[in-house]
Structure formats: structure tokens, C-alpha cells
Design a protein around this motif. Structure first.
Motif, PDB file in Angstrom:
ATOM      1  N   LYS A 175      97.791  62.112  84.335  1.00 25.47           N
ATOM      2  CA  LYS A 175      96.726  61.361  83.680  1.00 25.47           C
ATOM      3  C   LYS A 175      95.728  62.317  83.029  1.00 25.47           C
ATOM      4  O   LYS A 175      95.296  62.085  81.894  1.00 25.47           O
ATOM      5  CB  LYS A 175      96.021  60.456  84.684  1.00 25.47           C
ATOM      6  N   ILE A 176      95.354  63.382  83.708  1.00 23.05           N
ATOM      7  CA  ILE A 176      94.427  64.373  83.140  1.00 23.05           C
ATOM      8  C   ILE A 176      95.021  64.991  81.873  1.00 23.05           C
ATOM      9  O   ILE A 176      94.349  65.129  80.850  1.00 23.05           O
ATOM     10  CB  ILE A 176      94.098  65.465  84.175  1.00 23.05           C
ATOM     11  N   LEU A 177      96.300  65.345  81.934  1.00 22.26           N
ATOM     12  CA  LEU A 177      96.965  65.951  80.769  1.00 22.26           C
ATOM     13  C   LEU A 177      97.073  64.963  79.612  1.00 22.26           C
ATOM     14  O   LEU A 177      96.819  65.314  78.455  1.00 22.26           O
ATOM     15  CB  LEU A 177      98.349  66.461  81.172  1.00 22.26           C
ATOM     16  N   ALA A 178      97.452  63.719  79.933  1.00 25.38           N
ATOM     17  CA  ALA A 178      97.584  62.700  78.891  1.00 25.38           C
ATOM     18  C   ALA A 178      96.232  62.408  78.250  1.00 25.38           C
ATOM     19  O   ALA A 178      96.128  62.275  77.023  1.00 25.38           O
ATOM     20  CB  ALA A 178      98.189  61.421  79.473  1.00 25.38           C
ATOM     21  N   ASP A 179      95.187  62.321  79.074  1.00 19.55           N
ATOM     22  CA  ASP A 179      93.840  62.070  78.542  1.00 19.55           C
ATOM     23  C   ASP A 179      93.398  63.201  77.618  1.00 19.55           C
ATOM     24  O   ASP A 179      92.840  62.956  76.551  1.00 19.55           O
ATOM     25  CB  ASP A 179      92.828  61.930  79.684  1.00 19.55           C
ATOM     26  N   ALA A 180      93.651  64.436  78.033  1.00 21.75           N
ATOM     27  CA  ALA A 180      93.244  65.588  77.224  1.00 21.75           C
ATOM     28  C   ALA A 180      93.945  65.585  75.870  1.00 21.75           C
ATOM     29  O   ALA A 180      93.317  65.821  74.827  1.00 21.75           O
ATOM     30  CB  ALA A 180      93.535  66.883  77.976  1.00 21.75           C
ATOM     31  N   LEU A 181      95.236  65.297  75.876  1.00 18.02           N
ATOM     32  CA  LEU A 181      95.989  65.276  74.625  1.00 18.02           C
ATOM     33  C   LEU A 181      95.537  64.116  73.739  1.00 18.02           C
ATOM     34  O   LEU A 181      95.375  64.274  72.520  1.00 18.02           O
ATOM     35  CB  LEU A 181      97.492  65.185  74.921  1.00 18.02           C
ATOM     36  N   LEU A 182      95.293  62.962  74.342  1.00 18.57           N
ATOM     37  CA  LEU A 182      94.822  61.811  73.585  1.00 18.57           C
ATOM     38  C   LEU A 182      93.457  62.099  72.961  1.00 18.57           C
ATOM     39  O   LEU A 182      93.211  61.754  71.808  1.00 18.57           O
ATOM     40  CB  LEU A 182      94.753  60.589  74.499  1.00 18.57           C
ATOM     41  N   MET A 183      92.589  62.750  73.702  1.00 20.54           N
ATOM     42  CA  MET A 183      91.271  63.101  73.169  1.00 20.54           C
ATOM     43  C   MET A 183      91.393  64.080  72.008  1.00 20.54           C
ATOM     44  O   MET A 183      90.682  63.967  71.009  1.00 20.54           O
ATOM     45  CB  MET A 183      90.396  63.714  74.259  1.00 20.54           C
ATOM     46  N   ALA A 184      92.300  65.039  72.123  1.00 16.38           N
ATOM     47  CA  ALA A 184      92.491  66.021  71.048  1.00 16.38           C
ATOM     48  C   ALA A 184      92.977  65.335  69.778  1.00 16.38           C
ATOM     49  O   ALA A 184      92.505  65.623  68.670  1.00 16.38           O
ATOM     50  CB  ALA A 184      93.476  67.098  71.495  1.00 16.38           C
ATOM     51  N   VAL A 185      93.907  64.417  69.921  1.00 18.79           N
ATOM     52  CA  VAL A 185      94.405  63.679  68.751  1.00 18.79           C
ATOM     53  C   VAL A 185      93.293  62.800  68.181  1.00 18.79           C
ATOM     54  O   VAL A 185      93.148  62.679  66.961  1.00 18.79           O
ATOM     55  CB  VAL A 185      95.655  62.851  69.114  1.00 18.79           C
ATOM     56  N   GLY A 186      92.485  62.198  69.057  1.00 17.11           N
ATOM     57  CA  GLY A 186      91.355  61.395  68.585  1.00 17.11           C
ATOM     58  C   GLY A 186      90.387  62.205  67.749  1.00 17.11           C
ATOM     59  O   GLY A 186      89.901  61.735  66.714  1.00 17.11           O
ATOM     60  N   ARG A 187      90.128  63.435  68.185  1.00 15.44           N
ATOM     61  CA  ARG A 187      89.240  64.311  67.408  1.00 15.44           C
ATOM     62  C   ARG A 187      89.839  64.602  66.031  1.00 15.44           C
ATOM     63  O   ARG A 187      89.140  64.608  65.027  1.00 15.44           O
ATOM     64  CB  ARG A 187      88.983  65.618  68.152  1.00 15.44           C
ATOM     65  N   ARG A 188      91.144  64.831  65.995  1.00 20.64           N
ATOM     66  CA  ARG A 188      91.802  65.098  64.699  1.00 20.64           C
ATOM     67  C   ARG A 188      91.730  63.873  63.792  1.00 20.64           C
ATOM     68  O   ARG A 188      91.523  64.002  62.579  1.00 20.64           O
ATOM     69  CB  ARG A 188      93.263  65.481  64.916  1.00 20.64           C
ATOM     70  N   LEU A 189      91.902  62.684  64.372  1.00 19.34           N
ATOM     71  CA  LEU A 189      91.789  61.454  63.576  1.00 19.34           C
ATOM     72  C   LEU A 189      90.398  61.337  62.964  1.00 19.34           C
ATOM     73  O   LEU A 189      90.244  60.988  61.791  1.00 19.34           O
ATOM     74  CB  LEU A 189      92.076  60.226  64.439  1.00 19.34           C
ATOM     75  N   ALA A 190      89.373  61.629  63.773  1.00 21.59           N
ATOM     76  CA  ALA A 190      87.999  61.555  63.277  1.00 21.59           C
ATOM     77  C   ALA A 190      87.767  62.574  62.167  1.00 21.59           C
ATOM     78  O   ALA A 190      87.145  62.265  61.148  1.00 21.59           O
ATOM     79  CB  ALA A 190      87.018  61.781  64.421  1.00 21.59           C
ATOM     80  N   GLN A 191      88.288  63.792  62.351  1.00 24.44           N
ATOM     81  CA  GLN A 191      88.154  64.815  61.310  1.00 24.44           C
ATOM     82  C   GLN A 191      88.847  64.383  60.026  1.00 24.44           C
ATOM     83  O   GLN A 191      88.323  64.561  58.927  1.00 24.44           O
ATOM     84  CB  GLN A 191      88.741  66.145  61.798  1.00 24.44           C
ATOM     85  N   ARG A 192      90.026  63.794  60.178  1.00 25.45           N
ATOM     86  CA  ARG A 192      90.767  63.344  59.000  1.00 25.45           C
ATOM     87  C   ARG A 192      89.994  62.258  58.254  1.00 25.45           C
ATOM     88  O   ARG A 192      89.906  62.289  57.025  1.00 25.45           O
ATOM     89  CB  ARG A 192      92.130  62.798  59.410  1.00 25.45           C
ATOM     90  N   GLU A 193      89.404  61.312  58.993  1.00 25.58           N
ATOM     91  CA  GLU A 193      88.636  60.249  58.348  1.00 25.58           C
ATOM     92  C   GLU A 193      87.442  60.819  57.604  1.00 25.58           C
ATOM     93  O   GLU A 193      87.119  60.384  56.504  1.00 25.58           O
ATOM     94  CB  GLU A 193      88.178  59.220  59.383  1.00 25.58           C
ATOM     95  N   THR A 194      86.781  61.813  58.198  1.00 24.14           N
ATOM     96  CA  THR A 194      85.643  62.451  57.546  1.00 24.14           C
ATOM     97  C   THR A 194      86.075  63.122  56.253  1.00 24.14           C
ATOM     98  O   THR A 194      85.428  62.978  55.207  1.00 24.14           O
ATOM     99  CB  THR A 194      85.004  63.497  58.485  1.00 24.14           C
TER     100      THR A 194
END
Length: 202
Positions: A175-194
């Protein structure tokens, strides 16, 4: 419906503001259709004006819906219902009224799964606070963000599904690993939208 507020509201406000002052703030949520309970992390709870302890245990979906800005509520509900009926993903932006009483913009990506009869059984996703980006750009119009088939979108969809399965497995390390990876992808999505917004503004 009355909501239980956190016991130490001032501490939660301070923690929330500290999180919002970070460059990128991302939270996650999971919905179980059988119980109609949504479980989320503390950041999502505070964004939706809920007590983090209750959100971790799970609260009815209506508790989250109540925090969506009235002008965005119908659009968001329609999108989520359609996504649940189709068992598809969605990507959109909308406003919420957070625990500090402020209106904030979130970028939301979610996914629903269905059983063999086509009934929605679970959902999950990530939320990124994009208020600072909206304020710096002066873009406050309603935005429907198209969900594309690019690799980052596919990765986000697969990670949301994987995270749901890992939560069910009750393995804390995964769960910790999955959360970390999901958060990293979320950050990339936000950067892409910007970046996309900046390109359209030029």
C-alpha cells in the motif's frame, strides 16, 4: 446532515495550510459500492470539509458531494454517474469548499469498476489541488478536461485500479509503494495540465 469537525480545528487548519503551501498537493480516495462508503486520506478529507478520522473509516458519498461547489455539483455528479455506469475513467476540474471555508479548485481523476452484470462495485482516484495554478493564470471558467489515451493517462488508470486491489489485500508495504507511485503520477498529471494551459494561453 451534520458533520463532525476535527477536535483540534486550529491544528488541522495549520496542517492543511502547510500542505497547501507545498508545490503540489495530492490526495486519494476509494469508494465501496456495497456500503456506499468513501475512504480518503486526510488531505482529501480536509479539502471536502470532513474530519480526517471519519474519512479514514469511511463516510457516505453524499458527505463529499455536499462540499462540491453548488455551481459545479450537477456537472460533476453527471460525469461520475456516467463513469460509474460505463465502468470508465474520468478527468475533470471542479471547485470544493474546504475546511477553512475557502473555495479551492481540484483536478480529479477517477475510475470505476463493474461486476459482470455491469453494476458499479468500486471506485477510486486521485485529487490534485490546482487552486494556485488557477489563481496565477486567472482562469476561473468551468473546464472539462478531456481524458486521452496517452501513456500517462493509461498509467494513472492502471495505478488507480492496482491501488484499489492492494487496499483490499491489506498489505501495508504494498500500500505504501502503491500510494507513492500514484502520488508521483498525480504530480506529473498536474504538471502536464499546467503546461497545457500555458501553451493554450500563448
Amino acid at each position: 446532515m451534520s458533520k463532525s469537525k476535527p477536535r483540534d480545528v486550529e491544528t488541522n487548519f495549520d496542517a492543511f495550510q502547510h500542505a497547501l503551501d507545498a508545490l503540489d498537493v495530492i490526495g486519494r480516495w476509494n469508494w465501496d459500492a456495497a456500503t456506499d462508503r468513501v475512504r480518503s486520506d486526510a488531505f482529501v478529507a480536509l479539502l471536502f470539509n470532513l474530519a480526517p478520522e471519519e474519512a479514514e473509516e469511511g463516510v457516505p458519498l453524499t458527505s463529499y458531494v455536499e462540499a462540491v461547489h453548488a455551481d459545479d455539483r450537477q456537472r460533476v455528479l453527471s460525469l461520475i454517474r456516467r463513469s460509474a455506469q460505463e465502468g470508465s475513467t474520468y478527468l475533470t476540474e471542479y471547485r470544493v469548499i474546504s475546511i477553512d471555508g475557502r473555495t479551492r479548485w481540484v483536478l480529479a481523476r477517477g475510475r470505476f469498476t463493474r461486476d459482470r452484470s455491469g453494476k458499479a462495485v468500486a471506485g477510486g482516484g486521485i485529487l490534485v489541488d490546482v487552486t494556485r495554478m488557477r489563481m496565477s493564470e486567472g482562469t476561473f471558467d468551468d473546464v472539462e478536461v478531456p481524458s486521452g489515451g496517452v501513456p500517462l493517462d493509461r498509467a494513472a488508470d492502471l495505478l488507480i485500479a492496482a491501488q484499489q486491489a492492494i487496499v483490499e489485500s491489506e498489505d501495508p508495504t504494498l500500500k505504501i509503494l502503491a500510494d507513492a507511485l500514484l502520488m508521483a503520477v498525480g504530480r506529473r498529471l498536474a504538471q502536464r495540465e499546467t503546461e497545457e494551459r500555458r501553451r493554450h494561453m500563448n
